[in-house]
Design a protein around this motif. Structure first.
Motif, PDB file in Angstrom:
ATOM      1  N   VAL A   1       0.853  -1.192   0.000  1.00  0.00           N
ATOM      2  CA  VAL A   1       0.000   0.000   0.000  1.00  0.00           C
ATOM      3  C   VAL A   1       0.886   1.238   0.000  1.00  0.00           C
ATOM      4  O   VAL A   1       1.524   1.561   1.004  1.00  0.00           O
ATOM      5  CB  VAL A   1      -0.939   0.002   1.224  1.00  0.00           C
ATOM      6  CG1 VAL A   1      -1.823   1.239   1.191  1.00  0.00           C
ATOM      7  CG2 VAL A   1      -1.770  -1.270   1.258  1.00  0.00           C
ATOM      8  N   CYS A   2       0.925   1.947  -1.119  1.00  0.00           N
ATOM      9  CA  CYS A   2       1.841   3.062  -1.292  1.00  0.00           C
ATOM     10  C   CYS A   2       1.120   4.234  -1.946  1.00  0.00           C
ATOM     11  O   CYS A   2       0.174   4.043  -2.722  1.00  0.00           O
ATOM     12  CB  CYS A   2       3.031   2.632  -2.145  1.00  0.00           C
ATOM     13  SG  CYS A   2       4.291   3.912  -2.397  1.00  0.00           S
ATOM     14  N   GLU A   3       1.583   5.451  -1.626  1.00  0.00           N
ATOM     15  CA  GLU A   3       0.971   6.663  -2.173  1.00  0.00           C
ATOM     16  C   GLU A   3       1.374   6.961  -3.619  1.00  0.00           C
ATOM     17  O   GLU A   3       0.778   7.826  -4.263  1.00  0.00           O
ATOM     18  CB  GLU A   3       1.333   7.882  -1.306  1.00  0.00           C
ATOM     19  CG  GLU A   3       2.764   8.378  -1.422  1.00  0.00           C
ATOM     20  CD  GLU A   3       3.769   7.584  -0.614  1.00  0.00           C
ATOM     21  OE1 GLU A   3       4.943   7.984  -0.594  1.00  0.00           O
ATOM     22  OE2 GLU A   3       3.382   6.558  -0.005  1.00  0.00           O
ATOM     23  N   VAL A   4       2.362   6.253  -4.159  1.00  0.00           N
ATOM     24  CA  VAL A   4       2.863   6.540  -5.501  1.00  0.00           C
ATOM     25  C   VAL A   4       1.899   5.986  -6.552  1.00  0.00           C
ATOM     26  O   VAL A   4       1.603   4.785  -6.557  1.00  0.00           O
ATOM     27  CB  VAL A   4       4.262   5.922  -5.706  1.00  0.00           C
ATOM     28  CG1 VAL A   4       4.740   6.153  -7.132  1.00  0.00           C
ATOM     29  CG2 VAL A   4       5.245   6.513  -4.706  1.00  0.00           C
ATOM     30  N   PRO A   5       1.389   6.825  -7.463  1.00  0.00           N
ATOM     31  CA  PRO A   5       0.489   6.331  -8.519  1.00  0.00           C
ATOM     32  C   PRO A   5       1.157   5.236  -9.348  1.00  0.00           C
ATOM     33  O   PRO A   5       2.317   5.361  -9.745  1.00  0.00           O
ATOM     34  CB  PRO A   5       0.233   7.583  -9.369  1.00  0.00           C
ATOM     35  CG  PRO A   5       0.487   8.745  -8.451  1.00  0.00           C
ATOM     36  CD  PRO A   5       1.601   8.292  -7.549  1.00  0.00           C
TER      37      PRO A   5
ATOM     38  N   GLU B   1       7.807  15.808  -7.387  1.00  0.00           N
ATOM     39  CA  GLU B   1       7.530  14.936  -8.531  1.00  0.00           C
ATOM     40  C   GLU B   1       6.857  13.663  -8.036  1.00  0.00           C
ATOM     41  O   GLU B   1       6.894  13.342  -6.854  1.00  0.00           O
ATOM     42  CB  GLU B   1       8.831  14.583  -9.260  1.00  0.00           C
ATOM     43  CG  GLU B   1       9.662  15.788  -9.683  1.00  0.00           C
ATOM     44  CD  GLU B   1       8.953  16.685 -10.670  1.00  0.00           C
ATOM     45  OE1 GLU B   1       8.142  16.155 -11.463  1.00  0.00           O
ATOM     46  OE2 GLU B   1       9.192  17.904 -10.638  1.00  0.00           O
ATOM     47  N   HIS B   2       6.251  12.915  -8.965  1.00  0.00           N
ATOM     48  CA  HIS B   2       5.624  11.651  -8.595  1.00  0.00           C
ATOM     49  C   HIS B   2       6.696  10.581  -8.395  1.00  0.00           C
ATOM     50  O   HIS B   2       7.625  10.441  -9.192  1.00  0.00           O
ATOM     51  CB  HIS B   2       4.646  11.193  -9.672  1.00  0.00           C
ATOM     52  CG  HIS B   2       3.426  12.050  -9.782  1.00  0.00           C
ATOM     53  ND1 HIS B   2       2.589  12.306  -8.723  1.00  0.00           N
ATOM     54  CD2 HIS B   2       2.896  12.719 -10.842  1.00  0.00           C
ATOM     55  CE1 HIS B   2       1.602  13.084  -9.112  1.00  0.00           C
ATOM     56  NE2 HIS B   2       1.770  13.357 -10.401  1.00  0.00           N
ATOM     57  N   GLY B   3       6.556   9.811  -7.327  1.00  0.00           N
ATOM     58  CA  GLY B   3       7.445   8.680  -7.110  1.00  0.00           C
ATOM     59  C   GLY B   3       8.778   9.065  -6.511  1.00  0.00           C
ATOM     60  O   GLY B   3       9.033  10.215  -6.147  1.00  0.00           O
ATOM     61  N   TYR B   4       9.649   8.060  -6.431  1.00  0.00           N
ATOM     62  CA  TYR B   4      10.935   8.211  -5.759  1.00  0.00           C
ATOM     63  C   TYR B   4      12.103   7.761  -6.635  1.00  0.00           C
ATOM     64  O   TYR B   4      13.142   7.352  -6.134  1.00  0.00           O
ATOM     65  CB  TYR B   4      10.931   7.398  -4.453  1.00  0.00           C
ATOM     66  CG  TYR B   4       9.861   7.844  -3.481  1.00  0.00           C
ATOM     67  CD1 TYR B   4       9.959   9.065  -2.830  1.00  0.00           C
ATOM     68  CD2 TYR B   4       8.751   7.043  -3.223  1.00  0.00           C
ATOM     69  CE1 TYR B   4       8.982   9.489  -1.941  1.00  0.00           C
ATOM     70  CE2 TYR B   4       7.768   7.454  -2.345  1.00  0.00           C
ATOM     71  CZ  TYR B   4       7.892   8.677  -1.700  1.00  0.00           C
ATOM     72  OH  TYR B   4       6.916   9.100  -0.836  1.00  0.00           O
ATOM     73  N   ASP B   5      11.918   7.869  -7.958  1.00  0.00           N
ATOM     74  CA  ASP B   5      12.945   7.364  -8.863  1.00  0.00           C
ATOM     75  C   ASP B   5      13.918   8.426  -9.364  1.00  0.00           C
ATOM     76  O   ASP B   5      14.954   8.094  -9.931  1.00  0.00           O
ATOM     77  CB  ASP B   5      12.291   6.680 -10.071  1.00  0.00           C
ATOM     78  CG  ASP B   5      11.621   5.365  -9.701  1.00  0.00           C
ATOM     79  OD1 ASP B   5      12.065   4.734  -8.722  1.00  0.00           O
ATOM     80  OD2 ASP B   5      10.652   4.979 -10.376  1.00  0.00           O
TER      81      ASP B   5
END
Length: 303
Positions: A22-26, A118-122
């Motif tokens: 369960v993660c907040e990243v789309p 930004e979206h995500g952690y990449d």
């Protein structure tokens, strides 16, 4: 209910929904429903959890408390990723709302992260000195808000945020009064030895997330050859005791340094469509067994 685990005293152990994907990243992965995740947490014999991403559990604090209570689970707090280096007023508005909700729900901790926007952690772009100063000032203001609501604020060094690398962690410790959420996995991936950090800064540990990591894969993320989300999907995190973080030494250092807060089993997981809770629950059960062995050793030593 699964077979009982060994007593975990003197450790306070909690869960986190990210261990079940369960993660907040789309687009992160398949998200199991709250009833399934809470049932798994309760079935493991755990009686406390973090909330997961905003909106996963009920927003209404009274409904949230009732939902957790129905499973015999107490609220620990939760993760809040805010863009601290720009638009401080917006970050503070979100923090006020979250802190009020956490307080009303009976939580203890608000775990802050310095999001990139930004979206995500990449991926991320380094900050200049002015942006870093804004980040620090906004984090301090968020901390004040959180304290006003009777909660403990902590800053979470996290992959893909603006406090990730060992240099950034040390800079934040030097420039800010906020305590850290010592996340063993994110610290190691960012180049910080979590055991050494606990040894050098016992007074700055405000919360602990326990992860175990495959160092070879962590090095690929650190070096930029593999994106973080992809590494997670390919087994970056493993049950406690099965990877390259010395969890036993970390817990002993934290305990000896006076830490008596929560140890949250939080192993970032991404599920594919159709996958169930079976595999992440088995990993959490294995982690709990490892912690039980550590706790037994601590209980036999007077510190």
């Amino acid at each position: 209910m699964t077979e009982p685990l060994h007593p975990l005293r003197p450790l306070r152990i909690a869960a986190a929904p990210i261990s079940w994907g369960v993660c907040e990243v789309p687009g992160w992965g398949h998200v199991l429903d709250p009833a399934t995740v809470l049932a798994q947490i309760s079935g493991l014999g755990l009686s406390a959890t973090e909330f997961g991403p905003p909106g996963y559990l009920p927003d209404d604090p009274l409904e949230l408390r009732k939902t957790l209570r129905d499973y015999g689970i107490a609220p620990v707090g939760g993760f809040l990723a805010l863009t601290l280096h720009r638009e401080p007023s917006r970050a503070l508005d979100i923090a006020r709302s979250a802190a009020a909700r956490f307080e009303a729900a009976g939580a203890e901790v608000l775990v802050l992260a310095a999001a990139t926007g930004e979206h995500g952690y990449d991926a991320r772009t380094p900050l200049d000195d002015r942006e870093w100063r804004t980040l620090l000032d906004t984090a301090a203001a968020v901390g004040d808000i959180v304290v006003e609501h009777g909660l403990r604020p902590v800053l979470h060094p996290h992959v893909g945020t603006h406090v990730e690398t060992s240099a950034e962690v040390e800079r934040f410790l030097a420039d800010s009064d906020l305590d850290l959420c010592l996340d063993t996995g994110h610290l190691l991936i960012g180049g910080t030895d979590p055991v050494e950090l606990a040894r050098r800064h016992p007074d700055r540990i405000g919360h602990i997330h326990l992860k175990d990591v495959r160092e070879a894969m962590a090095a690929e993320v650190r070096g930029g050859t593999v994106e973080y989300s992809e590494a997670v999907r390919h087994g970056l995190y493993v049950p406690l005791g099965a990877g390259d973080v010395d969890i036993t030494a970390l817990v002993r250092e934290a305990h000896a340094g006076g830490y008596r807060g929560w140890y949250v089993i939080e192993q970032d997981t991404a599920l594919r469509p159709g996958e169930t809770a079976e595999v992440p629950t088995a990993a959490a059960r294995r982690s709990l067994r490892h912690l039980a062995e550590i706790a037994a050793g601590l209980a036999s030593v007077r510190i």
